[in-house]
Design a protein around this motif. Structure first.
Motif, short mmCIF file in Angstrom:
data_model
loop_
_atom_site.label_atom_id
_atom_site.label_comp_id
_atom_site.label_asym_id
_atom_site.label_seq_id
_atom_site.Cartn_x
_atom_site.Cartn_y
_atom_site.Cartn_z
N ILE A 414 0.85 -1.18 0.00
CA ILE A 414 0.00 0.00 0.00
C ILE A 414 0.89 1.24 0.00
O ILE A 414 1.81 1.34 0.82
CB ILE A 414 -0.92 0.04 1.24
CG1 ILE A 414 -1.67 -1.28 1.41
CG2 ILE A 414 -1.88 1.23 1.16
CD1 ILE A 414 -2.62 -1.60 0.30
N ILE A 415 0.62 2.18 -0.89
CA ILE A 415 1.39 3.43 -0.88
C ILE A 415 0.72 4.44 0.03
O ILE A 415 1.31 4.93 0.98
CB ILE A 415 1.55 4.01 -2.30
CG1 ILE A 415 2.42 3.08 -3.16
CG2 ILE A 415 2.19 5.40 -2.25
CD1 ILE A 415 2.63 3.56 -4.59
N SER A 416 -0.52 4.76 -0.24
CA SER A 416 -1.16 5.79 0.56
C SER A 416 -2.67 5.75 0.36
O SER A 416 -3.14 5.51 -0.74
CB SER A 416 -0.63 7.17 0.17
OG SER A 416 -0.98 8.14 1.11
N CYS A 417 -3.39 6.00 1.48
CA CYS A 417 -4.86 6.01 1.38
C CYS A 417 -5.45 6.71 2.59
O CYS A 417 -6.36 6.20 3.21
CB CYS A 417 -5.40 4.59 1.26
SG CYS A 417 -4.86 3.48 2.57
N ASP A 418 -4.92 7.88 2.92
CA ASP A 418 -5.34 8.57 4.14
C ASP A 418 -6.25 9.76 3.88
O ASP A 418 -6.51 10.55 4.79
CB ASP A 418 -4.12 9.00 4.95
CG ASP A 418 -3.14 9.85 4.16
OD1 ASP A 418 -3.43 10.15 2.98
OD2 ASP A 418 -2.08 10.20 4.71
N ALA A 419 -6.73 9.89 2.66
CA ALA A 419 -7.66 10.97 2.33
C ALA A 419 -8.27 10.68 0.97
O ALA A 419 -7.76 9.87 0.20
CB ALA A 419 -6.94 12.33 2.32
N GLY A 420 -9.39 11.36 0.70
CA GLY A 420 -9.94 11.34 -0.64
C GLY A 420 -10.53 10.01 -1.06
O GLY A 420 -11.04 9.23 -0.25
N MET A 421 -10.43 9.72 -2.35
CA MET A 421 -11.07 8.55 -2.92
C MET A 421 -10.12 7.61 -3.66
O MET A 421 -10.56 6.70 -4.35
CB MET A 421 -12.17 9.01 -3.90
CG MET A 421 -11.69 9.92 -5.01
SD MET A 421 -13.04 10.43 -6.13
CE MET A 421 -14.11 11.32 -5.00
N PHE A 422 -8.82 7.83 -3.49
CA PHE A 422 -7.85 6.99 -4.18
C PHE A 422 -6.91 6.31 -3.20
O PHE A 422 -6.52 6.89 -2.18
CB PHE A 422 -6.99 7.81 -5.16
CG PHE A 422 -7.78 8.48 -6.26
CD1 PHE A 422 -8.52 7.73 -7.15
CD2 PHE A 422 -7.77 9.85 -6.38
CE1 PHE A 422 -9.25 8.35 -8.15
CE2 PHE A 422 -8.50 10.48 -7.38
CZ PHE A 422 -9.24 9.72 -8.26
N ALA A 423 -6.55 5.09 -3.52
CA ALA A 423 -5.44 4.40 -2.88
C ALA A 423 -4.51 3.96 -4.00
O ALA A 423 -4.94 3.77 -5.13
CB ALA A 423 -5.92 3.20 -2.08
N SER A 424 -3.25 3.81 -3.68
CA SER A 424 -2.33 3.32 -4.71
C SER A 424 -1.54 2.15 -4.15
O SER A 424 -1.25 2.07 -2.96
CB SER A 424 -1.39 4.44 -5.19
OG SER A 424 -0.81 5.11 -4.10
N LEU A 425 -1.22 1.22 -5.05
CA LEU A 425 -0.49 0.01 -4.69
C LEU A 425 0.83 -0.04 -5.43
O LEU A 425 0.86 0.04 -6.67
CB LEU A 425 -1.29 -1.25 -5.06
CG LEU A 425 -2.65 -1.49 -4.41
CD1 LEU A 425 -3.22 -2.81 -4.92
CD2 LEU A 425 -2.53 -1.50 -2.90
#
Length: 507
Positions: A414-425
């Protein structure tokens, strides 16, 4: 290292020097406008003139007398929040001529030709909203309603960028913005994003401010093809960056603003996801979801990240906002915040091209905020409900991935998913892998398994510049209908990645 003070800053130029020559030289005249220029010495206009000059239809010609709207109490009211007590449905009634209220707006005004900066009641709301959330650190600022963030960005670029001007952009970004820059003859130069393993073993990311500082301080040597032509603007998505999903720390924002002041460039702050700050990832639980709820004051003081406006003492930030992510994209409604002189040239451009945003969109949004939510704090309370819904949906998707074999075997991170509507792998290819060709091949495996994502390199400003860090996938947890679909999408993705890796990175 980035400078720690502005004592060595070059002399600040005027705001006018930051405005494009195209925008500076633009004028607007209207055939029906009357001025007192050249009037006889004793001329005194009538206090109550009767206008026969404008082609404005009287409001009685408008066929709409009244609009009624029913509004949900919660997003996903019948699923995520199905156990919440729902007040009796209150019908929003929008009259042709409304009763006077703080932000009163009726159909008679909204369906008429309107101010290009937004209808007066809407402008008042926007200014009050900015003052509640992100007041700029100087006084001479203004707001301008737009037809959504995309149209707003186009107007900002027109106002600032001349042919040949350099625009710095995060190496992975919302790539359509590049079309706006190229349309006016601007030149795009990417700047680095820093990816690092965090204490949880996943990947954190942020703008590489040290790289940016070195680039600016040694511009002629690092970018000899642009010798003598330093950047005019820096475009950034500071919260839930699209596509990587990372959120800039306050320190990053402060340092970048300091660099803007020293090197005399404008910051174009595109923040469509900024209000959707999320609690840390946890296993999904509808029973415990409300544990992460906040009061409006706690949200403003402790959850929201500061806008670049908060650091802006010189008027070199233009903030681009939209209601697409917190109300509805089809309204095509947003707004700009910036120095009055920059907003003034944007207003002239609007007078020539788009004119005012849809009066019907302003009417609907403002009446719901005023009648249903009771004003700005009630509107923020609705956004907090959206925040919880997004947090739950993020947790459902990410849980299905982190509990997979592909994640356990560290094929993905997981790269980042601490806001908004996107996560990146991050796809953890072995060192030396041709990231672009293997990511392209992996995509066919993902499609075979029935899941669609965005490949990292497709949102790169310069594929060659970013090839080494292109090995990621952008996921959105905004669109699918249910937890079941989100969980299934994550399961399919993880299975496809596992199969791809265990087949030697071959289809």
């Amino acid at each position: 290292m980035a400078p720690t003070s502005t004592t060595t800053a070059i002399p600040n130029n005027s705001i006018e020097s930051l405005i494009s020559s195209r925008a500076s030289n633009r004028s607007f005249k209207h055939f029906a406008a009357n001025t007192s220029d050249g009037a006889p010495k004793n001329f005194k206009p009538h206090p109550k003139p009767l206008a026969l000059s404008f082609g404005r239809p009287n409001a009685q010609f408008f066929p709409v007398k009244k609009i009624t709207v029913q509004v949900d109490e919660f997003p996903f009211q019948d699923s995520i929040f199905k156990n919440e007590e729902i007040d009796e449905v209150k019908e929003i009634v929008i009259e042709r001529l409304p009763e006077e209220d703080e932000y009163s707006l009726g159909a008679s005004e909204a369906f008429q030709y309107g101010d290009v900066k937004g209808l007066p009641a809407f402008q008042k709301f926007l200014r009050s909203f900015v003052e509640r959330i992100h007041t700029p650190a100087y006084e001479d600022w203004a707001v301008h309603a737009s037809n959504g963030a995309g149209e707003g960005l186009n107007k900002v670029v027109d106002a600032l960028i001349d042919p040949g001007d350099i625009v710095l952009i995060e190496e992975f970004t919302f790539s359509p913005f590049g079309n706006n820059v190229r349309n006016v003859g601007g030149v795009i130069v990417p700047t680095k994003i820093k990816f690092e393993k965090n204490i949880k073993g996943d990947i954190s990311a942020d703008v590489d401010v040290d790289y940016l500082a070195n680039l600016l301080e040694n511009w002629d040597e690092v970018r000899p093809e642009h010798k003598g032509n330093k950047p005019k603007a820096f475009y950034t998505i500071p919260t839930s960056q699209n596509p990587t999903g990372f959120t800039q720390t306050p320190e990053t924002r402060r340092r970048i603003y300091e660099l803007a002041s020293i090197h005399n460039f404008v910051i174009i702050e595109d923040d469509p996801y900024g209000y959707l700050t999320l609690p840390s990832f946890a296993e999904p639980s509808l029973e415990n979801l409300k544990d992460h709820d906040l009061t409006v004051d706690d949200y403003i003081n402790h959850s929201l990240l500061p806008s670049y406006l908060k650091y802006d003492t010189e008027g070199r930030v233009v903030r681009v906002e939209t209601f697409s992510k917190v109300f509805a994209p089809g309204l095509r409604l947003g707004f700009l915040v910036g120095h009055k002189k920059i907003i003034d040239v944007i207003t002239k451009y609007s007078s020539i091209v788009t004119r005012s945003p849809s009066g019907a969109a302003q009417l609907l949004l403002l009446n719901i905020i005023e009648q249903k939510y009771g004003g700005i704090d009630g509107w923020l309370a609705w956004i907090l409900k959206m925040r919880l819904a997004y947090a739950h949906r993020r947790n459902v998707l990410i849980s299905s991935i982190v509990n997979s074999e592909a994640y356990e075997k560290e094929y993905i991170k997981i790269i980042s998913c601490d806001a908004g509507m996107f996560a990146s792998l991050l796809v953890n290819f072995p060192e030396g892998t041709d990231n672009i060709s293997k990511l392209t091949l992996l995509n066919y495996k993902l499609l075979q398994h029935g899941v669609a994502v965005v490949l990292g390199y497709k949102m790169a400003i310069d594929e060659k510049f970013s090839e080494a860090s292109s090995n990621f996938l952008r996921l959105s947890y905004a669109c699918l209908d249910s937890d079941v679909e989100l969980r299934e999408a994550g399961t399919r993705l993880a299975a496809a990645v596992k199969e791809f890796f265990e087949n030697g990175l071959e289809y």
